[in-house]
Design a protein around this motif. Sequence first.
Motif, PDB file in Angstrom:
ATOM      1  N   UNK A   1       0.834  -1.199   0.000  1.00 27.95           N
ATOM      2  CA  UNK A   1       0.000   0.000   0.000  1.00 27.95           C
ATOM      3  C   UNK A   1       0.873   1.254   0.000  1.00 27.95           C
ATOM      4  N   UNK A   2       0.390   2.298  -0.668  1.00 29.30           N
ATOM      5  CA  UNK A   2       1.104   3.564  -0.708  1.00 29.30           C
ATOM      6  C   UNK A   2       0.109   4.686  -0.970  1.00 29.30           C
ATOM      7  N   UNK A   3       0.527   5.904  -0.687  1.00 31.68           N
ATOM      8  CA  UNK A   3      -0.312   7.073  -0.934  1.00 31.68           C
ATOM      9  C   UNK A   3       0.115   7.712  -2.247  1.00 31.68           C
ATOM     10  N   UNK A   4      -0.853   7.980  -3.119  1.00 30.23           N
ATOM     11  CA  UNK A   4      -0.598   8.615  -4.407  1.00 30.23           C
ATOM     12  C   UNK A   4      -1.346   9.938  -4.427  1.00 30.23           C
TER      13      UNK A   4
ATOM     14  N   UNK B   1      -8.872  19.123 -10.175  1.00 31.55           N
ATOM     15  CA  UNK B   1      -9.046  18.941  -8.737  1.00 31.55           C
ATOM     16  C   UNK B   1      -7.913  18.094  -8.157  1.00 31.55           C
ATOM     17  N   UNK B   2      -7.408  18.541  -7.016  1.00 34.12           N
ATOM     18  CA  UNK B   2      -6.352  17.811  -6.325  1.00 34.12           C
ATOM     19  C   UNK B   2      -6.911  16.506  -5.761  1.00 34.12           C
ATOM     20  N   UNK B   3      -6.173  15.429  -5.939  1.00 36.02           N
ATOM     21  CA  UNK B   3      -6.613  14.131  -5.437  1.00 36.02           C
ATOM     22  C   UNK B   3      -5.494  13.457  -4.660  1.00 36.02           C
ATOM     23  N   UNK B   4      -5.873  12.795  -3.609  1.00 39.38           N
ATOM     24  CA  UNK B   4      -4.945  11.966  -2.844  1.00 39.38           C
ATOM     25  C   UNK B   4      -5.669  10.675  -2.511  1.00 39.38           C
ATOM     26  N   UNK B   5      -5.019   9.568  -2.697  1.00 43.95           N
ATOM     27  CA  UNK B   5      -5.683   8.296  -2.465  1.00 43.95           C
ATOM     28  C   UNK B   5      -4.672   7.244  -2.048  1.00 43.95           C
ATOM     29  N   UNK B   6      -5.152   6.224  -1.383  1.00 43.72           N
ATOM     30  CA  UNK B   6      -4.329   5.064  -1.086  1.00 43.72           C
ATOM     31  C   UNK B   6      -4.379   4.123  -2.285  1.00 43.72           C
ATOM     32  N   UNK B   7      -3.228   3.705  -2.738  1.00 43.20           N
ATOM     33  CA  UNK B   7      -3.142   2.766  -3.850  1.00 43.20           C
ATOM     34  C   UNK B   7      -2.578   1.445  -3.352  1.00 43.20           C
TER      35      UNK B   7
ATOM     36  N   UNK C   1      -3.474  -2.872  -9.790  1.00 41.53           N
ATOM     37  CA  UNK C   1      -3.412  -1.640  -9.004  1.00 41.53           C
ATOM     38  C   UNK C   1      -4.829  -1.178  -8.713  1.00 41.53           C
ATOM     39  N   UNK C   2      -5.092  -0.857  -7.464  1.00 39.56           N
ATOM     40  CA  UNK C   2      -6.421  -0.401  -7.081  1.00 39.56           C
ATOM     41  C   UNK C   2      -6.367   0.873  -6.267  1.00 39.56           C
ATOM     42  N   UNK C   3      -7.356   1.734  -6.459  1.00 44.02           N
ATOM     43  CA  UNK C   3      -7.482   2.969  -5.691  1.00 44.02           C
ATOM     44  C   UNK C   3      -8.946   3.166  -5.337  1.00 44.02           C
ATOM     45  N   UNK C   4      -9.208   4.183  -4.530  1.00 41.09           N
ATOM     46  CA  UNK C   4     -10.584   4.547  -4.196  1.00 41.09           C
ATOM     47  C   UNK C   4     -10.689   6.056  -4.176  1.00 41.09           C
ATOM     48  N   UNK C   5     -11.559   6.603  -5.063  1.00 42.59           N
ATOM     49  CA  UNK C   5     -11.805   8.036  -5.083  1.00 42.59           C
ATOM     50  C   UNK C   5     -13.154   8.280  -5.733  1.00 42.59           C
ATOM     51  N   UNK C   6     -13.429   9.519  -6.077  1.00 35.29           N
ATOM     52  CA  UNK C   6     -14.675   9.913  -6.725  1.00 35.29           C
ATOM     53  C   UNK C   6     -15.882   9.403  -5.940  1.00 35.29           C
ATOM     54  N   UNK C   7     -16.020   9.896  -4.726  1.00 38.33           N
ATOM     55  CA  UNK C   7     -17.157   9.505  -3.914  1.00 38.33           C
ATOM     56  C   UNK C   7     -17.064   8.089  -3.394  1.00 38.33           C
ATOM     57  N   UNK C   8     -15.837   7.563  -3.320  1.00 43.03           N
ATOM     58  CA  UNK C   8     -15.655   6.232  -2.773  1.00 43.03           C
ATOM     59  C   UNK C   8     -15.629   5.122  -3.804  1.00 43.03           C
ATOM     60  N   UNK C   9     -15.873   5.442  -5.101  1.00 38.44           N
ATOM     61  CA  UNK C   9     -15.854   4.394  -6.119  1.00 38.44           C
ATOM     62  C   UNK C   9     -14.425   3.925  -6.352  1.00 38.44           C
ATOM     63  N   UNK C  10     -14.238   2.627  -6.314  1.00 39.31           N
ATOM     64  CA  UNK C  10     -12.913   2.067  -6.530  1.00 39.31           C
ATOM     65  C   UNK C  10     -12.597   2.011  -8.018  1.00 39.31           C
TER      66      UNK C  10
ATOM     67  N   UNK D   1      -1.448   4.513 -12.595  1.00 43.57           N
ATOM     68  CA  UNK D   1      -2.602   5.404 -12.485  1.00 43.57           C
ATOM     69  C   UNK D   1      -2.492   6.539 -13.497  1.00 43.57           C
ATOM     70  N   UNK D   2      -1.281   7.058 -13.678  1.00 43.56           N
ATOM     71  CA  UNK D   2      -1.064   8.133 -14.637  1.00 43.56           C
ATOM     72  C   UNK D   2      -1.487   7.711 -16.037  1.00 43.56           C
ATOM     73  N   UNK D   3      -1.122   6.500 -16.422  1.00 50.01           N
ATOM     74  CA  UNK D   3      -1.533   5.995 -17.731  1.00 50.01           C
ATOM     75  C   UNK D   3      -3.028   5.679 -17.748  1.00 50.01           C
ATOM     76  N   UNK D   4      -3.511   5.013 -16.705  1.00 46.03           N
ATOM     77  CA  UNK D   4      -4.913   4.600 -16.674  1.00 46.03           C
ATOM     78  C   UNK D   4      -5.885   5.756 -16.755  1.00 46.03           C
ATOM     79  N   UNK D   5      -5.537   6.879 -16.145  1.00 53.04           N
ATOM     80  CA  UNK D   5      -6.452   8.014 -16.142  1.00 53.04           C
ATOM     81  C   UNK D   5      -6.426   8.805 -17.447  1.00 53.04           C
ATOM     82  N   UNK D   6      -5.603   8.395 -18.411  1.00 53.85           N
ATOM     83  CA  UNK D   6      -5.698   8.998 -19.743  1.00 53.85           C
ATOM     84  C   UNK D   6      -7.061   8.721 -20.375  1.00 53.85           C
TER      85      UNK D   6
END
Length: 277
Positions: A154-157, A166-172, A191-200, A216-221
């Motif tokens: 686990x790590x913080x991204x 919008x600034x985002x911080x999440x546990x990955x 790789x998994x994260x949780x953001x946007x109202x709790x949606x993983x 995550x950088x690639x995935x969010x393209x």
Amino acid sequence: MERRFVPSEGRAINCQLATGLFLAGEAASIPVDWRIQLTERWTTDERRRDRAYIPATVRAQPAWRYALDVVEEVADWGIDRVPVVGDLRHTPDADRLMARLSELGTDFVFEVSDMLQVVPGPHLAAVRPSGGPRSGPHLLRVRDCLRGADVKHRQVVTWTPGVDGRHRATHAVSVPVRLPGGRGGATLQLVGTSWQGGRSKLWLTNRTDLRAAEVISLGTLVERTEADLRDLRADFGLLDFEGRSYRGWHHHMTLVSAAYTFARLTAAPRRQERRPS
């Protein structure tokens, strides 16, 4: 056009479904190839085929196969190899696409459904999904693989994505897995994260050398491409084709793509985006 169920809409609508391939970066994405997804209703009726000018070599295929076709075609253009990024949450047999791309040596980062089943890494072999029948001695849903991960995975991204600013911080969480059934036997990174109202969000990649932040950088393209698709629909007539011709549809999509590309290449540069760190 026919009535088909569209997962993103959650209902059946009269529509044409297609697969598009974009060259995407932080500031913009450009459509470079399209495939209309034909059903057997169109490909098995010779009279309908003739009226729609459907080539003799074209047959109905599953969605994952259309995606593979456009990736393979663009690879033949001599473009530098880059990872294939996409959203496979609603694509049946998504594991078949990932297995085939792995066999071809093509890098990928795909968002996947939390119900996708994989073979967990050795450190998760004893973890079992809660409730429901077991699908096999070594298969887990990807969401259960992440639940069983220990602290070292686990790590913080933290980052500010460019689409909404919008600034985002999440546990990955990042763990090794493999595809089931002997498909693409190489180890993948989940790789998994949780953001946007709790949606993983969950991604699978065959680039096991990447940090979770890079995945995550690639995935969010995909978010960049989704925003550009909205522009294509609203300002460039992406959905305005009303004919029933196979070649006419592809001609329309080519013109729309060319107009959009020209507009993007001649527009003022967009604000530079910060990616995950």
